[in-house]
Design a protein around this motif. Structure first.
Motif, mmCIF file in Angstrom:
data_model
loop_
_atom_site.group_PDB
_atom_site.id
_atom_site.type_symbol
_atom_site.label_atom_id
_atom_site.label_comp_id
_atom_site.label_asym_id
_atom_site.label_seq_id
_atom_site.Cartn_x
_atom_site.Cartn_y
_atom_site.Cartn_z
ATOM 1 N N VAL A 196 -18.311 24.438 5.405
ATOM 2 C CA VAL A 196 -18.686 23.028 5.306
ATOM 3 C C VAL A 196 -18.297 22.285 6.585
ATOM 4 O O VAL A 196 -19.089 21.507 7.138
ATOM 5 C CB VAL A 196 -18.039 22.382 4.059
ATOM 6 N N ILE A 197 -17.091 22.528 7.084
ATOM 7 C CA ILE A 197 -16.643 21.860 8.308
ATOM 8 C C ILE A 197 -17.489 22.301 9.504
ATOM 9 O O ILE A 197 -17.853 21.485 10.356
ATOM 10 C CB ILE A 197 -15.149 22.126 8.543
ATOM 11 N N SER A 198 -17.825 23.578 9.561
ATOM 12 C CA SER A 198 -18.639 24.078 10.673
ATOM 13 C C SER A 198 -20.041 23.487 10.655
ATOM 14 O O SER A 198 -20.579 23.111 11.703
ATOM 15 C CB SER A 198 -18.716 25.606 10.620
ATOM 16 N N ALA A 245 -20.849 20.638 9.323
ATOM 17 C CA ALA A 245 -20.699 19.225 9.696
ATOM 18 C C ALA A 245 -20.561 19.076 11.207
ATOM 19 O O ALA A 245 -21.126 18.148 11.800
ATOM 20 C CB ALA A 245 -19.493 18.626 8.983
ATOM 21 N N ALA A 246 -19.822 19.979 11.848
ATOM 22 C CA ALA A 246 -19.680 19.923 13.307
ATOM 23 C C ALA A 246 -21.013 20.197 13.993
ATOM 24 O O ALA A 246 -21.356 19.538 14.987
ATOM 25 C CB ALA A 246 -18.625 20.923 13.770
ATOM 26 N N TYR A 285 -19.274 19.851 19.997
ATOM 27 C CA TYR A 285 -19.421 19.984 18.547
ATOM 28 C C TYR A 285 -20.287 21.185 18.193
ATOM 29 O O TYR A 285 -20.018 21.891 17.226
ATOM 30 C CB TYR A 285 -20.018 18.717 17.935
ATOM 31 N N GLY A 304 -16.984 28.320 14.398
ATOM 32 C CA GLY A 304 -16.522 28.302 13.007
ATOM 33 C C GLY A 304 -17.368 29.186 12.112
ATOM 34 O O GLY A 304 -16.851 29.955 11.300
ATOM 35 N N VAL A 350 -14.622 25.955 2.654
ATOM 36 C CA VAL A 350 -14.202 24.784 3.428
ATOM 37 C C VAL A 350 -14.550 24.968 4.905
ATOM 38 O O VAL A 350 -15.039 24.040 5.557
ATOM 39 C CB VAL A 350 -12.693 24.526 3.234
ATOM 40 N N CYS A 351 -14.333 26.159 5.428
ATOM 41 C CA CYS A 351 -14.663 26.422 6.836
ATOM 42 C C CYS A 351 -16.158 26.289 7.097
ATOM 43 O O CYS A 351 -16.568 25.752 8.130
ATOM 44 C CB CYS A 351 -14.177 27.804 7.247
ATOM 45 N N GLY A 377 -18.832 24.233 15.987
ATOM 46 C CA GLY A 377 -19.525 24.611 14.762
ATOM 47 C C GLY A 377 -19.993 26.055 14.780
ATOM 48 O O GLY A 377 -19.854 26.780 13.798
#
Length: 59
Positions: free
Chosen positions: A16-18, A20-21, A33, A40, A13-14, A37
């Motif tokens: 994927v979020i990173s 995306a950022a 951003y 992360g 999850v981390c 990212g």
């Protein structure tokens, strides 16, 4: 749920979020951003390194 599975899910999850950022930062040109990212992804890499090191030490 097993702790290893929870840790694996958390790291996925981390990541994927990173990513995306980072993508949002590149797309909009916003440095915040990109910074978030990158931090992360660095955090996930450090977490993976710590888990691998701990696993090697206990076995």
């Amino acid at each position: 749920m097993n702790d290893k599975i929870k840790l694996r899910l958390f790291s996925i999850v981390c990541v994927v979020i990173s990513i995306a950022a980072l993508a949002a930062g590149v797309r909009t040109g916003d440095g915040m951003y990109l910074f978030l990212g990158g931090m992360g992804l660095l955090g996930v890499a450090l977490l993976a390194f710590a888990v691998m090191r701990r696993g090697r030490r206990t076995s």
